[in-house]
Scaffold this active site. Structure first.
Site, PDB file in Angstrom:
ATOM      1  N   ASN A   1       0.816  -1.220   0.000  1.00 46.07           N
ATOM      2  CA  ASN A   1       0.000   0.000   0.000  1.00 46.07           C
ATOM      3  C   ASN A   1       0.848   1.267   0.000  1.00 46.07           C
ATOM      4  O   ASN A   1       0.569   2.209  -0.750  1.00 46.07           O
ATOM      5  CB  ASN A   1      -0.950  -0.002   1.206  1.00 46.07           C
ATOM      6  CG  ASN A   1      -1.930  -1.158   1.148  1.00 46.07           C
ATOM      7  OD1 ASN A   1      -2.017  -1.834   0.124  1.00 46.07           O
ATOM      8  ND2 ASN A   1      -2.647  -1.405   2.231  1.00 46.07           N
TER       9      ASN A   1
ATOM     10  N   HIS B   1     -17.839  36.749 -30.286  1.00 51.87           N
ATOM     11  CA  HIS B   1     -19.000  36.045 -30.856  1.00 51.87           C
ATOM     12  C   HIS B   1     -18.697  35.518 -32.260  1.00 51.87           C
ATOM     13  O   HIS B   1     -19.613  35.350 -33.066  1.00 51.87           O
ATOM     14  CB  HIS B   1     -20.248  36.940 -30.917  1.00 51.87           C
ATOM     15  CG  HIS B   1     -20.522  37.691 -29.660  1.00 51.87           C
ATOM     16  ND1 HIS B   1     -21.334  37.213 -28.649  1.00 51.87           N
ATOM     17  CD2 HIS B   1     -20.059  38.895 -29.213  1.00 51.87           C
ATOM     18  CE1 HIS B   1     -21.378  38.082 -27.660  1.00 51.87           C
ATOM     19  NE2 HIS B   1     -20.604  39.104 -27.973  1.00 51.87           N
TER      20      HIS B   1
ATOM     21  N   SER C   1      -7.910  13.334 -48.469  1.00 52.80           N
ATOM     22  CA  SER C   1      -9.138  12.551 -48.403  1.00 52.80           C
ATOM     23  C   SER C   1      -9.001  11.378 -49.366  1.00 52.80           C
ATOM     24  O   SER C   1      -8.340  11.490 -50.399  1.00 52.80           O
ATOM     25  CB  SER C   1     -10.320  13.427 -48.802  1.00 52.80           C
ATOM     26  OG  SER C   1     -11.382  12.631 -49.293  1.00 52.80           O
TER      27      SER C   1
ATOM     28  N   LYS D   1      -8.787  17.879 -51.070  1.00 55.55           N
ATOM     29  CA  LYS D   1      -8.774  18.093 -49.619  1.00 55.55           C
ATOM     30  C   LYS D   1      -7.380  18.131 -48.990  1.00 55.55           C
ATOM     31  O   LYS D   1      -6.497  17.405 -49.380  1.00 55.55           O
ATOM     32  CB  LYS D   1      -9.594  17.000 -48.905  1.00 55.55           C
ATOM     33  CG  LYS D   1     -11.079  17.063 -49.154  1.00 55.55           C
ATOM     34  CD  LYS D   1     -11.740  18.348 -48.625  1.00 55.55           C
ATOM     35  CE  LYS D   1     -11.922  18.300 -47.129  1.00 55.55           C
ATOM     36  NZ  LYS D   1     -12.929  17.331 -46.703  1.00 55.55           N
TER      37      LYS D   1
ATOM     38  N   GLU E   1      -7.622  18.372 -35.218  1.00 57.30           N
ATOM     39  CA  GLU E   1      -8.907  17.744 -34.861  1.00 57.30           C
ATOM     40  C   GLU E   1      -8.715  16.645 -33.822  1.00 57.30           C
ATOM     41  O   GLU E   1      -9.516  16.489 -32.902  1.00 57.30           O
ATOM     42  CB  GLU E   1      -9.573  17.163 -36.111  1.00 57.30           C
ATOM     43  CG  GLU E   1     -10.066  18.232 -37.081  1.00 57.30           C
ATOM     44  CD  GLU E   1     -10.462  17.616 -38.419  1.00 57.30           C
ATOM     45  OE1 GLU E   1     -11.438  16.867 -38.466  1.00 57.30           O
ATOM     46  OE2 GLU E   1      -9.764  17.880 -39.413  1.00 57.30           O
TER      47      GLU E   1
ATOM     48  N   TYR F   1      -6.535   1.918   2.298  1.00 54.75           N
ATOM     49  CA  TYR F   1      -6.433   1.368   0.951  1.00 54.75           C
ATOM     50  C   TYR F   1      -7.648   0.494   0.625  1.00 54.75           C
ATOM     51  O   TYR F   1      -8.139  -0.267   1.451  1.00 54.75           O
ATOM     52  CB  TYR F   1      -5.150   0.526   0.809  1.00 54.75           C
ATOM     53  CG  TYR F   1      -5.018  -0.077  -0.582  1.00 54.75           C
ATOM     54  CD1 TYR F   1      -4.510   0.659  -1.637  1.00 54.75           C
ATOM     55  CD2 TYR F   1      -5.455  -1.380  -0.846  1.00 54.75           C
ATOM     56  CE1 TYR F   1      -4.416   0.127  -2.915  1.00 54.75           C
ATOM     57  CE2 TYR F   1      -5.368  -1.925  -2.124  1.00 54.75           C
ATOM     58  CZ  TYR F   1      -4.850  -1.159  -3.152  1.00 54.75           C
ATOM     59  OH  TYR F   1      -4.772  -1.683  -4.415  1.00 54.75           O
TER      60      TYR F   1
ATOM     61  N   GLN G   1      -6.552   0.617  -7.416  1.00 59.85           N
ATOM     62  CA  GLN G   1      -5.716   0.110  -8.515  1.00 59.85           C
ATOM     63  C   GLN G   1      -6.167   0.710  -9.854  1.00 59.85           C
ATOM     64  O   GLN G   1      -5.399   0.754 -10.808  1.00 59.85           O
ATOM     65  CB  GLN G   1      -5.809  -1.420  -8.549  1.00 59.85           C
ATOM     66  CG  GLN G   1      -4.986  -2.081  -9.623  1.00 59.85           C
ATOM     67  CD  GLN G   1      -4.834  -3.572  -9.378  1.00 59.85           C
ATOM     68  OE1 GLN G   1      -4.100  -3.996  -8.506  1.00 59.85           O
ATOM     69  NE2 GLN G   1      -5.562  -4.375 -10.136  1.00 59.85           N
TER      70      GLN G   1
HETATM   71  N1  ARG Z   1      -1.602  -3.448  -7.511  1.00 61.13           N
HETATM   72  C1  ARG Z   1      -2.042  -2.715  -6.365  1.00 61.13           C
HETATM   73  C2  ARG Z   1      -2.500  -1.319  -6.785  1.00 61.13           C
HETATM   74  O1  ARG Z   1      -2.178  -0.928  -7.838  1.00 61.13           O
HETATM   75  C3  ARG Z   1      -0.934  -2.591  -5.379  1.00 61.13           C
HETATM   76  C4  ARG Z   1      -1.384  -2.456  -3.973  1.00 61.13           C
HETATM   77  C5  ARG Z   1      -2.000  -3.702  -3.530  1.00 61.13           C
HETATM   78  N2  ARG Z   1      -2.290  -3.703  -2.142  1.00 61.13           N
HETATM   79  C6  ARG Z   1      -3.122  -4.590  -1.614  1.00 61.13           C
HETATM   80  N3  ARG Z   1      -3.306  -4.559  -0.350  1.00 61.13           N
HETATM   81  N4  ARG Z   1      -3.750  -5.468  -2.345  1.00 61.13           N
HETATM   82  O2  ARG Z   1      -3.192  -0.640  -6.086  1.00 61.13           O
END
Ligand code: ARG
Length: 457
Positions: free
Chosen positions: A110, A156, A277, A283, A290, A317, A322
């Site tokens: 994490n 405008h 084109s 063209k 674009e 977390y 992810q």
């Molecule tokens: N692949 C995970 C992500 O991108 C990494 C962290 C994973 N942590 C966990 N406790 N599963 O977030």
């Protein structure tokens, strides 16, 4: 397949669940950050006597070997791994044996993933900053070339008052300078280290978070461990800055598309940045502009995707997070590609100054100057405005322009008109007299160019 985290569970996961869960196909691009982060972690563990110096040396050498092998192509990513963090640890342990298993002490994926993204995006910000700076230079150079090229300024999308092409281009240079400021500002808040927050609640080991932060080039650390692993503000901030930057490129693209049309014919794009084109032989299409305009929508979508992912998440977390990476990587990849193409397109674009001048001559864009002429002879502006408007209406009825009306006609509208009125409504004079700071006169545009050059130097 057997998981590094097997223990609590030992039933094998389904293939489809593994595939769904895996992020290695998009997070492998952070391998350099993951490995250098781990090297700093091993060094810190030894410095704090959590592991021995010998173990740390082995870990660091092993990590360096993996980095070199990935760089050279001698080692390929194992796409059956869950993510880049698991892959590196797996190879390290294959190569070093039990010592490899010590690396993850006082750390979690994490804080590791949060660290990797910050380091990865920090480098991306530096690259984007370089690309925007290149574009600012190209725009400023064009402005220098065309600082005296008269064109109609619009409101405008109606011809409004005379400006120069250089003045118009410098408006974009100013917008891009603000983009550079936003990127720099975002980088400041991004450049704090989350490593050492661990899973969410820090650790009982006597770690040194500042040691790692300093080694990895951070200005400081995240001061709450829950926040450190939950925070993706820096992704949202970067994507917001990129979204505004794309909006600027998109507005510029829209003008280039309009200016390239037969209706305007103000600019000619280089063949190198246009397409033909498949059916219409005549063209020459401004596809690059674009596409930049089109990709702006996609980048807005990336920002919305991330904000929506984050909005209901409890601390700390959650696996939802992810999903941050594909969105932010897409935004970063897209803006870089757009900037490179856009800079080439602008640098090679030429202006049709004769057509711009012609457009400036049709549209009565000197009507304000005509009113100002009377005001300078002491007529109240509202009355002068009325007379100027009536004269424009007369010109339209008689299919002529203000410059062509005889003085006698002018006199029937006001005694204040004299021969010098023609000088006052001459387009070149109209631009040159606009000397207020930031205005279109050549001297003012030169000051704007000078300012921008100093800022980006
Ligand atoms: N692949 C995970 C992500 O991108 C990494 C962290 C994973 N942590 C966990 N406790 N599963 O977030």
């Amino acid at each position: 397949m057997a998981k590094m985290w097997a223990g609590r569970t030992d039933g094998a996961t389904e293939q489809i669940a593994d595939d769904f869960n895996s992020s290695i196909h998009f997070d492998s691009r952070m391998y350099r950050q993951d490995i250098t982060g781990s090297m700093a972690h091993a060094a810190m563990l030894a410095a704090k006597n959590i592991i021995t110096n010998e173990d740390a040396d082995q870990l660091i050498a092993g990590l360096e070997g993996i980095l070199n092998d990935l760089d050279s192509g001698a080692l390929e990513f194992d796409m059956t791994c869950e993510d880049i963090h698991m892959f590196v640890e797996q190879v390290l342990t294959q190569r070093l044996g039990d010592v490899g298993k010590k690396l993850h002490t006082a750390r979690s994926r994490n804080d590791q993933v949060a660290l990797d993204i910050r380091m990865y995006l920090r480098a991306e910000i530096d690259e984007i900053t370089g690309l925007v700076t290149e574009l600012v230079k190209a725009v400023t150079d064009k402005a220098e070339t065309y600082k005296a090229a008269i064109m109609p300024g619009y409101t405008h999308l109606q011809r409004a008052q005379p400006i120069t092409f250089g003045h118009h281009l410098m408006a974009y240079a100013m917008m891009l300078l603000r983009d550079l400021q936003r990127l720099a500002d975002c980088r400041k808040r991004m450049n704090l280290s989350p490593i050492g927050c661990c899973a969410l609640a820090g650790t009982t080991y006597d770690t040194d978070r500042y040691f790692e932060a300093e080694r990895l080039g951070f200005d400081g650390i995240c001061l709450n461990s829950l926040d450190g692993v939950s925070d993706r503000d820096f992704c949202a901030e970067l994507m917001s800055a990129i979204a505004v930057l794309m909006m600027h490129l998109s507005r510029f693209s829209e003008e280039i598309i309009l200016w390239s049309s037969w209706e305007f014919k103000f600019v000619e794009l280089s063949d190198a940045y246009t397409t033909g084109s498949s059916i219409m032989p005549q063209k020459k299409n401004p596809d690059m502009a674009e596409l930049v305009r089109g990709k702006t929508g996609r980048v807005y979508g990336d920002l919305m995707a991330l904000l929506t992912t984050l909005k209901g998440l409890p601390l700390a977390y959650n696996k939802d997070m992810q999903e941050d990476k594909e969105a932010v990587f897409d935004a970063v990849d897209t803006v870089k590609m757009c900037l490179k193409v856009f800079t080439g397109m602008v640098a090679t674009m030429t202006a049709n100054t004769a057509n711009m001048k012609l457009a400036a001559q049709r549209g009565f864009i000197n009507a304000t100057d005509l009113a100002d002429y009377l005001v300078k002879k002491d007529m109240p502006f509202r009355s002068a405005y009325k007379i100027s408007g009536s004269l424009v209406a007369l010109c339209i009825r008689e299919n002529t322009v203000l410059e062509q009306l005889p003085l006698d006609t002018y006199k029937t509208y006001s005694d204040l008109f004299e021969e010098d009125l023609y000088e006052a409504i001459d387009l070149v004079a109209c631009v040159e007299k606009r000397i207020s700071v930031g205005g279109p006169s050549v001297s003012q545009v030169e000051k704007q160019i000078q300012y921008v050059k100093e800022v980006i130097a």
